[in-house]
Design an enzyme around this catalytic site. Structure first.
Site, mmCIF file in Angstrom:
data_model
loop_
_atom_site.group_PDB
_atom_site.id
_atom_site.type_symbol
_atom_site.label_atom_id
_atom_site.label_comp_id
_atom_site.label_asym_id
_atom_site.label_seq_id
_atom_site.Cartn_x
_atom_site.Cartn_y
_atom_site.Cartn_z
ATOM 1 N N ASP A 1 0.746 -1.638 -0.261
ATOM 2 C CA ASP A 1 0.039 0.095 -0.092
ATOM 3 C C ASP A 1 0.846 0.906 0.254
ATOM 4 O O ASP A 1 1.853 1.292 0.225
ATOM 5 C CB ASP A 1 -1.302 -0.089 1.285
ATOM 6 C CG ASP A 1 -1.733 0.843 1.579
ATOM 7 O OD1 ASP A 1 -2.375 1.802 0.304
ATOM 8 O OD2 ASP A 1 -1.786 1.687 2.814
ATOM 9 N N GLU B 1 -8.963 14.135 7.090
ATOM 10 C CA GLU B 1 -10.082 15.634 7.162
ATOM 11 C C GLU B 1 -9.220 16.533 8.005
ATOM 12 O O GLU B 1 -10.040 18.331 8.368
ATOM 13 C CB GLU B 1 -10.993 14.396 7.872
ATOM 14 C CG GLU B 1 -12.250 14.280 6.606
ATOM 15 C CD GLU B 1 -13.397 14.161 7.588
ATOM 16 O OE1 GLU B 1 -13.549 13.868 8.437
ATOM 17 O OE2 GLU B 1 -14.583 14.006 6.980
#
Length: 1114
Positions: free
Chosen positions: A364, A469
């Site tokens: 990843d 966020e």
């Protein structure tokens, strides 16, 4: 109702013995030895006492049972600790203390701050305003604080039943499942119906934080909770050595049967032609009536005698060695992260040697190669880009006066002092009242699920479900749009010092399919607006046609940001008419209450309202590489390990990270293509790029000129085969976008993972040196890994840090979890875990390589010593009338594998090294023998057993020839059976001890103690068994008093033992000396170097191990 008692243990006091034995005898080896034990109880065929098999069998079963019992004890202890936790349950309107195990579905529980959630609860009310509460999900998925939201007051949040008079209610919901992020149900209460979602649920495993109390209704309990539903067993993984060993054991068993058949035929012929003459004083047993039946019984007798070619101690020894290797990984201080206080952990003990055979790594990107610490770096607002880089990386103002200062946010008392931004133009735009910039930051302050906590006046702490966020909301905060508080129906923002409360009408959640999030709010003037942020590929196609020119400029900025490796999002808004919103909201309410296809209906409504939006701009967040990633990838590449990066990011972002990681090299020339670098190909065209790649792999330096098809490619003519200069980028559902090489790209038109194209994709990808797959889903990550496993037959390793990597980690042969910021689900699913990607280098090149080396040497020696031991019986059969008489006494047969030779080989299997750890890191090419499976394969196995058979021949015939005419010192004949047995057994123990001394490459005090101690134990037991004391205690068992002492007192016996040892060992010494001198391996040359001498990292030359490995592949 469903009990809340959990049970992860397997046994109890009554069931342990039968269940554990049943499980152990499902192992073929244990069943085989039980069968041999039964045969030994038949007196007509057994020439060995039953204890020669039952002692090692019971020892193995006992060791395994103790291990299983210990593991289960800790499971019982954990279960009891959890089941006996106390909770407050509302019973007849009174709160009473109850153990967790006594909680039932339908109970109402009161939780207090810092308490664990006992079961899956429907949140009813809390001490916080508007019924909100904070939870920590670390035990559930490793996440940080998050905001599960309560039903709004209009939907019944005031309905806490506090007594018998409370109105009854009913909840109808989905069946128990393991989806942590989804819940669907309906609450019927006071003749009303209310939608329930995951935001109304407190899941077992969470902890209540920063909330004084809350009440919840038990929906799922015990094994039905989502935590327990996710604790299912993962797929059992076996190593390639395990699979090979199972095959070899079957071959050995076949060889055993063949030897039994040969000796049985020999017995039948001998009895028929010779044995008949001795019937007077050596009659057949009562049940034997013919030579053929005698041969049949002899077959089973020899199966018993020769069974040690498949030693039962092999399997226990393998497990002990693997356990030792696992502890070495756990104890490695160089893989310990002091910052996070996280050690490396081997979560399984069965895969250690396969760490030394990895050929493909699937990684990843975010949180694995990068730090997953997000920093707001750049942005594009209404066609203007803000956030230029500093003049000199890491420059100091006093040393470089031209280097700009960070933006001064002192005007904002609520600014985060840790935030840095280097373009004052953006702050100036805010202060000048630029409406586009204001709307940009207003969106960032409203469109999120962040929770705000204010411990002291002006000290805000944001709790975000993702680092992205948190970075965006913090950026808005510093530029004057401060998110202060939220309720289920409002969001309060301080805009340039003025508190403004927006009515929150709807939240359109983010998921992997939508790839966007929206909120619908009503401002104080009554205007309704939708704010949306999401992936560029999703939002740009949902914009109003009037945004075409602005979208083009913003796309250029996005490509620029992505080229710098930044993570990008697009921001847009849409004004909604009151009438349209009212109609849409009603349809949304009806869809949310639909009994079936609720999610599909909601998705269609979300898609409807998120069209014809107005573009605001884009954000770019920096996620820096972890320390040591480029060096680790470079070294692993030198070890001939192919690294594929699988990420959901844009191709441009992934390419930039590829260059940062040194997967893609800087000296490659960029060749621009037509149509902005994109070309659409149909599925059947995939054959063309593959053939072009493979064809050009044969071109040499003289053929530098080549055709480059449209695509965003980099290429460099090399001096060797093109295969060494190719990279492949795949994007959008794994459609191929090769970077340098022939320069082919496949757009989304070609679905590379479909059954009819997967081989084309794999062959094309494998022709490249590095592969980066972009825009991939978690399922597609697993599909890529499975594709390589299926067709390449290579050992694969998957490494990731988030829940989206779990399927990939479970699919690969070896799964590694990074304990980072995206939770611990990857760690829980992994076989190994640590905190930083750079530790992968040490895990593979040191621990993996050593584990493979040790296991191979252990197996080679184990098979050798057992064939040398067992085959002596075979040769003796030709001289004892095939009567199944043993050469050694039964006590030696019993103790050979479990006492005399067990500890030295265990010490070698646990501690041996061929080169020091620093050499393993400096010379990555040392890793290649494991990839090529050179140290233990069928060829090496046959060499081992050939050496064992050779040793057994000399072990038998040299003493047999000497004893034929030898005499004692007093002139008496030496050739008696017991003296011969002692001589052969002593020769065997000395020869195998000298052999393991030659095989040991790294001597420790433990090796010395075990090898020479085992020899001392052998002589101590030998003299004890032939002592007068044991004879007096057990006259029927130890009849040959003084035989060992008398035999070993003869010089000719020691000369025979010495001769046997020299003749057995010298060919091995000579072969190894010649091999070391004429054809040394890389490990041999490094082993002979002084340990303190500085070295350079090896790349490989014509005479190196790499070149030989390449020739081996060819």
């Amino acid at each position: 109702p469903q009990s809340n008692c959990i049970k992860t243990s397997k046994y109890n006091i009554v069931t342990f013995l039968p269940v554990n034995l049943f499980e152990q005898f499902q192992e073929v080896a244990n069943t085989y030895f039980l069968f041999l034990l039964i045969l030994q109880l038949i007196p007509q065929i057994s020439s060995l006492s039953w204890f020669t098999t039952i002692v090692p069998l019971v020892l193995v079963l006992t060791i395994t049972a103790v291990k299983d019992a210990t593991d289960d004890y800790f499971r019982h202890k954990s279960d009891n600790q959890v089941n006996n936790r106390q909770s407050q349950v509302l019973i007849n309107g009174i709160l009473q203390q109850e153990q967790w195990m006594n909680v039932r579905v339908g109970d109402i529980i009161k939780l207090e701050n810092n308490q664990f959630v006992a079961a899956d609860l429907l949140l009813l009310s809390s001490s916080e305003p508007h019924g909100l509460c904070y939870i920590e999900t670390a035990e559930l998925d490793g996440g940080e604080l998050g905001p599960p939201l309560l039903l709004s007051p209009a939907q019944g949040c005031e309905m806490l039943p506090c007594g018998p008079s409370a109105p009854p209610g009913e909840v109808i919901c989905e069946t128990p499942n393991n989806k942590l992020d989804k819940f669907s149900g309906t609450l019927y209460w006071k003749e009303n119906k209310y939608l329930l979602s995951n935001q109304n649920m407190l899941l077992r495993g969470c902890v209540l934080r920063n909330t004084e109390w809350c009440f919840g209704l038990v929906i799922f309990a015990g094994g039905d909770t989502k935590l327990m539903q996710n604790s299912g067993r993962t797929k059992f993984k076996r190593t390639s050595i395990d699979r090979l060993m199972n095959t070899l054991v079957l071959w050995i068993f076949g060889f055993l049967v063949c030897m039994g058949v040969i000796l049985a035929f020999g017995n039948a012929i001998w009895e028929y032609k010779v044995g008949a003459r001795f019937q007077m004083y050596l009659p057949w047993d009562t049940a034997v009536d013919s030579a053929a039946f005698s041969g049949f019984l002899s077959f089973w007798s020899y199966i018993i005698i020769l069974n040690t070619v498949v030693p039962i101690s092999l399997y226990v020894s393998v497990e002990v060695i693997r356990l030792g290797h696992s502890y070495f990984i756990n104890w490695d201080k160089k893989m310990y992260c002091a910052k996070r206080r996280t050690p490396a952990e081997a979560r399984t003990t069965t895969l250690n040697e396969e760490l030394g055979q990895v050929e493909y790594i699937f990684s990843d990107k975010t949180g694995t190669l990068t730090q997953n610490i997000m920093v707001f770096s750049k942005c594009s607002v209404h066609g203007r880009s803000y956030g230029e880089q500093r003049g000199t990386a890491g420059c100091s103002p006093c040393l470089h006066p031209q280097c700009p200062e960070p933006v001064d946010f002192s005007f904002n008392p609520l600014a985060d002092p840790r935030f840095r931004f280097w373009d004052a133009g953006l702050l100036a735009a805010v202060q000048l009242g630029n409406p586009h910039v204001h709307e940009f930051f207003r969106l960032l302050s409203l469109c999120h699920t962040v929770m705000s906590e204010e411990k002291n006046e002006g000290e805000l702490y944001y709790k975000a479900q993702s680092p992205d966020e948190g970075a965006l909301v913090t950026a808005a905060r510093n530029f004057g749009f401060v998110f202060r508080a939220r309720t289920p129906k409002t969001i309060t923002v301080h805009e340039l010092g003025h508190a403004i409360t927006y009515q929150l009408l709807a939240i359109l959640d983010f998921n992997n399919v939508r790839k966007r999030m929206s909120v619908i709010v009503r401002n104080p003037e009554g205007k309704i607006r939708l704010y949306c942020k999401g992936a560029d590929t999703i939002l740009l196609e949902r914009l109003h046609p009037a945004n075409l020119e602005l979208a083009s400029i913003t796309t250029d900025h996005l490509n620029e940001y992505a080229g710098e490796g930044l993570r990008t999002l697009v921001l847009a808004y849409k004004d909604l008419e009151e009438g349209y919103y009212g109609d849409w909201a009603e349809r949304l309410r009806r869809a949310s209450l639909a009994p079936d296809a609720r999610e599909d209906r909601l998705a269609r409504l979300y898609d409807e309202v998120e069209h014809d939006m107005m573009l605001l701009g884009a954000t770019a967040i920096e996620d820096k590489l972890q320390q040591g990633v480029p060096e680790t990838i470079a070294i692993l590449t030198l070890a001939n390990i192919k690294i594929w990066v699988l990420t959901g990011d844009k191709p441009e972002t992934a390419v930039n990270i590829g260059y940062s990681c040194k997967m893609l090299t800087d000296d490659m020339t960029e060749v621009p293509g037509e149509n902005d670098g994109w070309v659409t190909l149909h599925g059947e065209w995939v054959l063309l790029p593959r053939e072009a790649l493979l064809l050009q792999a044969d071109l040499r330096a003289g053929s530098h000129r080549r055709r480059v098809c449209p695509g965003h490619q980099r290429a460099q003519p090399g001096t060797g085969a093109w295969g060494e200069q190719r990279q492949l980028i795949t994007c959008s559902y794994l459609q191929m976008l090769p970077l340098p090489g022939p320069g082919w790209m496949l757009s989304p038109a070609a679905h590379a993972l479909e059954a009819d194209m997967e081989l084309e994709f794999l062959e094309t990808a494998c022709a490249c040196k590095a592969v980066i797959c972009c825009r991939v889903t978690p399922l597609q990550k697993a599909q890529v890994v499975e594709l390589v496993k299926k067709y390449k037959k290579a050992v694969t390793l998957a490494i990731g840090d988030g829940a989206n990597d779990v399927s990939m980690i479970k699919t690969a042969h070896i799964g590694v979890g990074i304990s980072g910021l995206e939770g611990i689900q990857a760690v829980l699913a992994a076989d190994y875990s640590f905190s930083q990607f750079k530790f992968l280098q040490r895990l593979l090149l040191v621990h993996g390589r050593w584990s493979y080396l040790r296991m191979c040497k252990f197996l080679c020696y184990f098979f050798y010593k057992n064939f040398a031991f067992t085959m002596v019986h075979f040769w003796f059969g030709f001289f004892c009338g095939f009567s199944a008489q043993t050469v050694y006494d039964q006590y030696f047969i019993t103790l050979y594998n479990i006492v005399y030779t067990s500890l030295p080989v265990l010490a070698m299997g646990v501690f041996d090294q061929d080169v020091p750890e620093q050499r393993s890191m400096e010379y990555p090419k040392l890793y290649e023998p494991g990839q090529l499976n050179l140290l233990f394969n069928k060829r090496e196995f046959f060499i081992c057993i050939a050496q064992g058979i050779y040793t057994s021949v000399l072990m038998f015939f040299i003493p047999y020839g000497v004893f034929a005419d030898a005499t004692r010192d007093d002139g008496a004949q030496l050739a008696d059976y017991q003296s011969f047995a002692v001589t052969v057994a002593t020769s065997l123990v000395i020869v195998v001890s000298v052999q393991i001394g030659l095989d040991t490459g790294f001597w420790t005090a433990i090796n010395h103690f075990f090898i020479w101690g085992s020899l001392a134990v052998y002589f101590a037991i030998l003299f004890a068994m032939h002592s007068n004391g044991l004879f007096q205690m057990f006259p029927n068992q130890f009849r040959f008093v003084g035989n060992a002492q008398n035999t070993l007192a003869q010089p000719i016996v020691w000369l025979t033992i010495a001769l046997t040892t020299v003749v057995c060992i010298m060919p091995v010494v000579a072969f190894r000396f010649l091999k070391l001198d004429l054809k040394p391996e890389l490990s041999d040359t490094q082993h002979s170097r002084p340990r303190g001498r500085p070295t350079k990292r090896l790349v490989g030359g014509p005479g190196s191990a790499t070149a030989r490995a390449d020739r081996h592949r060819g």
